[in-house]
Design a protein around this motif. Structure first.
Motif, short mmCIF file in Angstrom:
data_model
loop_
_atom_site.label_atom_id
_atom_site.label_comp_id
_atom_site.label_asym_id
_atom_site.label_seq_id
_atom_site.Cartn_x
_atom_site.Cartn_y
_atom_site.Cartn_z
N GLN A 280 51.86 -49.98 -1.87
CA GLN A 280 53.20 -50.12 -2.44
C GLN A 280 53.51 -49.02 -3.45
N THR A 281 52.49 -48.48 -4.08
CA THR A 281 52.69 -47.37 -5.00
C THR A 281 52.98 -46.09 -4.22
N VAL A 282 52.26 -45.90 -3.12
CA VAL A 282 52.52 -44.74 -2.25
C VAL A 282 53.97 -44.76 -1.79
N LEU A 283 54.44 -45.95 -1.41
CA LEU A 283 55.84 -46.11 -0.98
C LEU A 283 56.80 -45.82 -2.13
N ALA A 284 56.55 -46.42 -3.26
CA ALA A 284 57.45 -46.27 -4.40
C ALA A 284 57.55 -44.82 -4.87
N GLN A 285 56.48 -44.07 -4.68
CA GLN A 285 56.46 -42.67 -5.10
C GLN A 285 57.04 -41.73 -4.04
N GLY A 286 57.51 -42.30 -2.94
CA GLY A 286 58.14 -41.51 -1.90
C GLY A 286 57.21 -40.78 -0.98
N GLN A 287 55.93 -41.14 -0.98
CA GLN A 287 54.95 -40.48 -0.12
C GLN A 287 54.82 -41.17 1.24
N ALA A 288 55.52 -42.28 1.42
CA ALA A 288 55.58 -42.98 2.70
C ALA A 288 56.96 -43.61 2.81
N ASP A 289 57.36 -43.92 4.04
CA ASP A 289 58.67 -44.54 4.27
C ASP A 289 58.58 -46.05 4.28
N TRP B 28 50.20 -57.06 0.67
CA TRP B 28 50.31 -58.48 0.38
C TRP B 28 51.46 -58.71 -0.59
N VAL B 29 52.15 -59.81 -0.43
CA VAL B 29 53.33 -60.09 -1.24
C VAL B 29 53.01 -60.20 -2.73
N PRO B 30 52.02 -60.98 -3.18
CA PRO B 30 51.79 -61.07 -4.62
C PRO B 30 51.44 -59.73 -5.26
N LYS B 31 50.68 -58.91 -4.56
CA LYS B 31 50.32 -57.61 -5.13
C LYS B 31 51.55 -56.71 -5.23
N ALA B 32 52.38 -56.76 -4.20
CA ALA B 32 53.59 -55.95 -4.21
C ALA B 32 54.56 -56.44 -5.29
N LEU B 33 54.62 -57.75 -5.49
CA LEU B 33 55.50 -58.29 -6.54
C LEU B 33 55.03 -57.84 -7.93
N ALA B 34 53.72 -57.76 -8.10
CA ALA B 34 53.20 -57.26 -9.38
C ALA B 34 53.63 -55.81 -9.60
N SER B 35 53.59 -55.02 -8.54
CA SER B 35 54.01 -53.62 -8.64
C SER B 35 55.51 -53.53 -8.91
N ARG B 36 56.30 -54.41 -8.28
CA ARG B 36 57.74 -54.42 -8.53
C ARG B 36 58.04 -54.70 -9.99
N GLU B 37 57.32 -55.69 -10.54
CA GLU B 37 57.56 -56.04 -11.94
C GLU B 37 57.21 -54.89 -12.87
N GLN B 38 56.33 -54.03 -12.40
CA GLN B 38 55.94 -52.86 -13.20
C GLN B 38 56.82 -51.65 -12.91
N GLY B 39 57.85 -51.84 -12.06
CA GLY B 39 58.82 -50.78 -11.86
C GLY B 39 58.93 -50.19 -10.47
N ALA B 40 58.09 -50.63 -9.54
CA ALA B 40 58.15 -50.09 -8.18
C ALA B 40 59.37 -50.66 -7.46
N ALA B 41 60.27 -49.79 -7.02
CA ALA B 41 61.50 -50.23 -6.35
C ALA B 41 61.22 -50.41 -4.86
N ILE B 42 60.70 -51.58 -4.48
CA ILE B 42 60.33 -51.85 -3.10
C ILE B 42 60.88 -53.22 -2.69
N THR B 43 61.14 -53.37 -1.39
CA THR B 43 61.73 -54.59 -0.85
C THR B 43 60.97 -55.03 0.40
N ASN B 44 60.65 -56.30 0.48
CA ASN B 44 60.01 -56.87 1.67
C ASN B 44 61.08 -57.01 2.75
N VAL B 45 60.92 -56.27 3.85
CA VAL B 45 61.91 -56.31 4.93
C VAL B 45 61.40 -57.02 6.18
#
Length: 386
Positions: free
Chosen positions: A91-100, A105-122
């Protein structure tokens, strides 16, 4: 259930024809009308990078099958699958624009979102949790309460919350009622007696146990040698492998279209893995998996159980399962007294807008996206997973 967001209006305004139109085009040096950079592969295809959360294995069979069977190229996408590893946070690789897109896992990604990662479960590909707590039958741990006073292994890194939630619900204090043991990403601790109950994924570590020799019999262990706590049965399961996209880029029509196409091809890949598990195994092995053929067939078969059947269609996010995951993430503390997230995520955390479009297109084309008749195979594991 559809989760409406501000992007629904964007999609509606684009119209159905636009939403399923040609793939976004341009070059690495060009920009779309909204200013979002787009990259192009050969023959007018769009280059798309998918970041996995672990190495090449049956856990990701659907994506490798979609690539191998040409489903991505059929949608005008040149998909590059990036391996994960212990030092890679997808999710960090995604948030940094290095992947599309990224698988996380949802809980791990939610933790990253709370820390500023602009990502959405699609797309929520795994409809069920694949995490177990496994013990030898001789320990007598047949319920969560049985963990009291035992040496309980867990991997940490956010993998422990289902276990901790289950212990808390059973009236156990994870910090004092059990002896927590930092577990390696294998089952040696259990096999060697250093752990009474070990964390395992249905599609990987549990198979490792069944591929090991029972020193008392000289034969391989069987499922009857173990007791299993399944968090889906206990009621503390959390959502796992999902497709995450860039929240900011989802404001761009071209990326919206690309996302529908990517999900459509990916789901078709999971349908292939469901209907052709041996072929899907062979594809994964050919892609460079370091695990044996029987182990990989076990993985594909077990992962299929997490994906199928899919009542609303593969990848559709169930609001109840999402809310349970969020609640556990907010309420359950780890050994250091920290929760995964401190508050409920905002509305951009997930959306069914794009996966529903993909499912509708596939259904119109006669693809079975629900797998109501799915029946898993019986897989015989060889020693060491060979």
């Amino acid at each position: 259930m559809n989760h409406p967001t501000r992007r629904s209006a964007l999609l509606a305004g684009a119209g159905a024809a636009t939403a399923v139109g040609l793939a976004a085009c341009g070059s690495a040096d060009q920009e779309t009308s909204s200013g979002t950079a787009a990259s192009s592969g050969g023959s007018g295809t769009t280059t798309v990078k998918l970041q996995l959360q672990w190495v090449t294995q049956g856990q990701f069979a659907g994506y490798f099958a979609a690539l191998d069977q040409g489903y991505y190229s059929d949608e005008g996408l040149d998909v590059q699958i990036l391996e994960g590893g212990s030092d890679i946070v997808p999710q960090t690789v995604l948030a940094q624009g290095q992947a599309d897109y990224a698988i996380a896992w949802v809980p791990k990604a939610l933790a990253s979102r709370e820390q500023g990662a602009a990502i959405t479960n699609v797309a929520q590909i795994y409809q069920r949790s694949g995490t177990l707590q496994v013990s030898f039958t001789k320990t007598g741990i047949t319920a969560v309460e049985g963990l009291k006073g035992k040496k309980v292994g867990n991997w940490g890194f956010g993998n422990e919350y289902e276990l901790f939630a289950a212990m808390t619900a059973a009236g156990l204090d994870p910090s004092s009622d059990v002896e927590l043991v930092q577990q390696q990403f294998d089952m040696l601790g259990l096999l060697q007696g250093d752990i009474d109950a070990a964390q395992a994924m249905t599609y990987n570590e549990f198979a490792q146990l069944l591929e090991a020799e029972n020193p008392d019999t000289g034969s391989l262990f069987t499922a009857a040698d173990f007791n299993v706590l399944n968090w889906n049965d206990v009621g503390t399961a959390m959502l796992q492998d999902a497709v995450w996209a860039s929240t900011e880029k989802l404001a761009d029509t071209a990326y919206q279209q690309q996302t529908v196409k990517f999900l459509k091809a990916s789901i078709k890949g999971w349908v292939f893995a469901r209907d052709n598990p041996e072929e899907a195994r062979d594809i994964v092995v050919a892609k460079g998996s370091t695990l044996g053929a029987s182990h990989q067939l076990w993985q594909v078969n077990e992962v299929n159980k997490l994906v199928w059947p899919a009542a609303g269609g593969a990848g559709l996010i169930d609001a109840t399962a999402w809310e349970q995951t969020v609640q556990i993430a907010m309420d359950t503390k780890n050994a250091e007294g920290q929760t995964v997230i401190t508050e409920e995520p905002d509305e951009d955390a997930w959306t069914n807008d794009y996966v529903q479009q993909a499912l509708d297109e596939l259904t119109s084309a006669g693809v079975d996206v629900k797998g109501a008749a799915f029946a898993p195979e019986t897989v015989t594991l060889a020693a060491g997973g060979a």
